[in-house]
Scaffold this motif. Sequence first.
Motif, mmCIF file in Angstrom:
data_model
loop_
_atom_site.group_PDB
_atom_site.id
_atom_site.type_symbol
_atom_site.label_atom_id
_atom_site.label_comp_id
_atom_site.label_asym_id
_atom_site.label_seq_id
_atom_site.Cartn_x
_atom_site.Cartn_y
_atom_site.Cartn_z
ATOM 1 N N ILE A 75 -18.367 -26.723 8.402
ATOM 2 C CA ILE A 75 -19.087 -26.952 9.900
ATOM 3 C C ILE A 75 -18.664 -28.211 10.599
ATOM 4 O O ILE A 75 -18.081 -27.467 11.444
ATOM 5 C CB ILE A 75 -20.416 -27.687 9.646
ATOM 6 C CG1 ILE A 75 -22.032 -26.226 9.230
ATOM 7 C CG2 ILE A 75 -20.836 -27.917 11.339
ATOM 8 C CD1 ILE A 75 -22.639 -27.224 8.291
ATOM 9 N N GLY A 76 -17.474 -28.389 9.483
ATOM 10 C CA GLY A 76 -16.357 -29.712 9.999
ATOM 11 C C GLY A 76 -15.167 -28.505 10.679
ATOM 12 O O GLY A 76 -14.650 -29.195 12.045
ATOM 13 N N PHE A 78 -15.405 -25.550 11.757
ATOM 14 C CA PHE A 78 -15.660 -24.812 12.718
ATOM 15 C C PHE A 78 -15.530 -25.854 13.921
ATOM 16 O O PHE A 78 -15.595 -24.808 15.043
ATOM 17 C CB PHE A 78 -17.178 -24.560 12.526
ATOM 18 C CG PHE A 78 -17.756 -24.124 13.525
ATOM 19 C CD1 PHE A 78 -17.691 -22.310 13.855
ATOM 20 C CD2 PHE A 78 -18.903 -24.602 14.495
ATOM 21 C CE1 PHE A 78 -17.924 -22.196 15.184
ATOM 22 C CE2 PHE A 78 -19.368 -23.929 15.683
ATOM 23 C CZ PHE A 78 -19.388 -22.596 15.798
ATOM 24 N N ILE A 79 -15.948 -27.026 14.044
ATOM 25 C CA ILE A 79 -16.512 -27.503 15.248
ATOM 26 C C ILE A 79 -15.095 -28.427 15.411
ATOM 27 O O ILE A 79 -14.377 -28.068 17.043
ATOM 28 C CB ILE A 79 -17.104 -29.035 15.100
ATOM 29 C CG1 ILE A 79 -18.748 -28.487 14.226
ATOM 30 C CG2 ILE A 79 -16.741 -30.639 15.962
ATOM 31 C CD1 ILE A 79 -18.969 -29.862 14.180
ATOM 32 N N ALA A 80 -14.243 -28.446 15.165
ATOM 33 C CA ALA A 80 -12.667 -28.939 15.750
ATOM 34 C C ALA A 80 -12.230 -27.531 16.191
ATOM 35 O O ALA A 80 -11.176 -27.982 16.844
ATOM 36 C CB ALA A 80 -12.262 -29.263 13.805
ATOM 37 N N ALA A 82 -13.311 -25.334 17.399
ATOM 38 C CA ALA A 82 -14.211 -24.808 18.511
ATOM 39 C C ALA A 82 -13.948 -25.812 19.935
ATOM 40 O O ALA A 82 -13.557 -24.703 20.650
ATOM 41 C CB ALA A 82 -15.627 -24.740 18.356
ATOM 42 N N LEU A 83 -13.490 -27.205 19.481
ATOM 43 C CA LEU A 83 -13.129 -28.406 20.506
ATOM 44 C C LEU A 83 -11.416 -27.338 20.887
ATOM 45 O O LEU A 83 -11.099 -27.407 22.125
ATOM 46 C CB LEU A 83 -12.834 -29.301 19.816
ATOM 47 C CG LEU A 83 -14.410 -30.300 19.579
ATOM 48 C CD1 LEU A 83 -14.321 -31.286 18.699
ATOM 49 C CD2 LEU A 83 -14.841 -30.261 21.395
ATOM 50 N N HIS A 86 -11.819 -24.980 22.981
ATOM 51 C CA HIS A 86 -12.000 -25.123 24.146
ATOM 52 C C HIS A 86 -11.433 -25.722 25.145
ATOM 53 O O HIS A 86 -10.923 -25.584 26.125
ATOM 54 C CB HIS A 86 -13.454 -25.925 24.497
ATOM 55 C CG HIS A 86 -13.882 -26.940 24.875
ATOM 56 N ND1 HIS A 86 -14.796 -26.436 26.607
ATOM 57 C CD2 HIS A 86 -13.898 -28.012 26.040
ATOM 58 C CE1 HIS A 86 -14.940 -26.866 27.280
ATOM 59 N NE2 HIS A 86 -14.225 -27.632 26.845
ATOM 60 N N THR A 95 -15.306 -18.366 20.444
ATOM 61 C CA THR A 95 -15.998 -19.014 19.272
ATOM 62 C C THR A 95 -17.406 -18.344 18.650
ATOM 63 O O THR A 95 -17.248 -18.713 17.432
ATOM 64 C CB THR A 95 -16.648 -19.683 20.498
ATOM 65 O OG1 THR A 95 -16.173 -20.746 20.999
ATOM 66 C CG2 THR A 95 -17.445 -20.700 19.918
ATOM 67 N N PHE A 99 -17.575 -18.665 14.597
ATOM 68 C CA PHE A 99 -18.585 -18.416 14.551
ATOM 69 C C PHE A 99 -19.265 -16.969 12.768
ATOM 70 O O PHE A 99 -19.756 -17.405 12.183
ATOM 71 C CB PHE A 99 -20.453 -18.710 15.032
ATOM 72 C CG PHE A 99 -21.590 -18.998 14.801
ATOM 73 C CD1 PHE A 99 -21.480 -19.965 14.610
ATOM 74 C CD2 PHE A 99 -22.716 -18.104 14.892
ATOM 75 C CE1 PHE A 99 -22.920 -20.860 14.142
ATOM 76 C CE2 PHE A 99 -23.655 -18.360 15.034
ATOM 77 C CZ PHE A 99 -23.919 -19.295 14.133
ATOM 78 N N LEU A 102 -17.729 -18.567 10.061
ATOM 79 C CA LEU A 102 -18.561 -19.413 9.765
ATOM 80 C C LEU A 102 -20.224 -19.128 8.347
ATOM 81 O O LEU A 102 -20.135 -19.625 7.032
ATOM 82 C CB LEU A 102 -19.195 -20.797 10.400
ATOM 83 C CG LEU A 102 -20.119 -21.430 9.697
ATOM 84 C CD1 LEU A 102 -18.740 -22.721 9.076
ATOM 85 C CD2 LEU A 102 -20.881 -22.809 11.340
#
Length: 123
Positions: A75-76, A78-80, A82-83, A86, A95, A99, A102
């Motif tokens: 999840i970390g 994925f968030i990094a 995704a940022l 962005h 994204t 996902f 993920l």
Amino acid sequence: MNEQLKGILNKAKLNFLILGCILIIAVVGKVVAPELTNTIFNTADQLVSELYLIFVAITLGAFIPNFKYVAAGSIGVFIAAALLIHFGVFTYLTTEYLFSVLLVVLGFSAIANLYRHYREFRL
């Protein structure tokens, strides 16, 4: 209930939670945004044929004893990523694709970790 089954269920709470969340995402997604959900799950279906991704996911689930690290790390990452998408660093990724990756990684690693717990009690 059998003590072995209780032990497996107790150790594999996070595995069932992740698999349940994937199911909830699919159901809620079909109601809220069916086109986006179809895109994400079709991409995830195509990713299953990418054997290196499946091998990595199964290896993570089967050989890392504390599954919390696998879930939090996935999840970390994925968030990094995704940022970074962005902010325009990864212009070739979306994204939705990320996902999908993920979902595949968490799903296969949860199943592999669940099987690992089963094998521990069986032996």
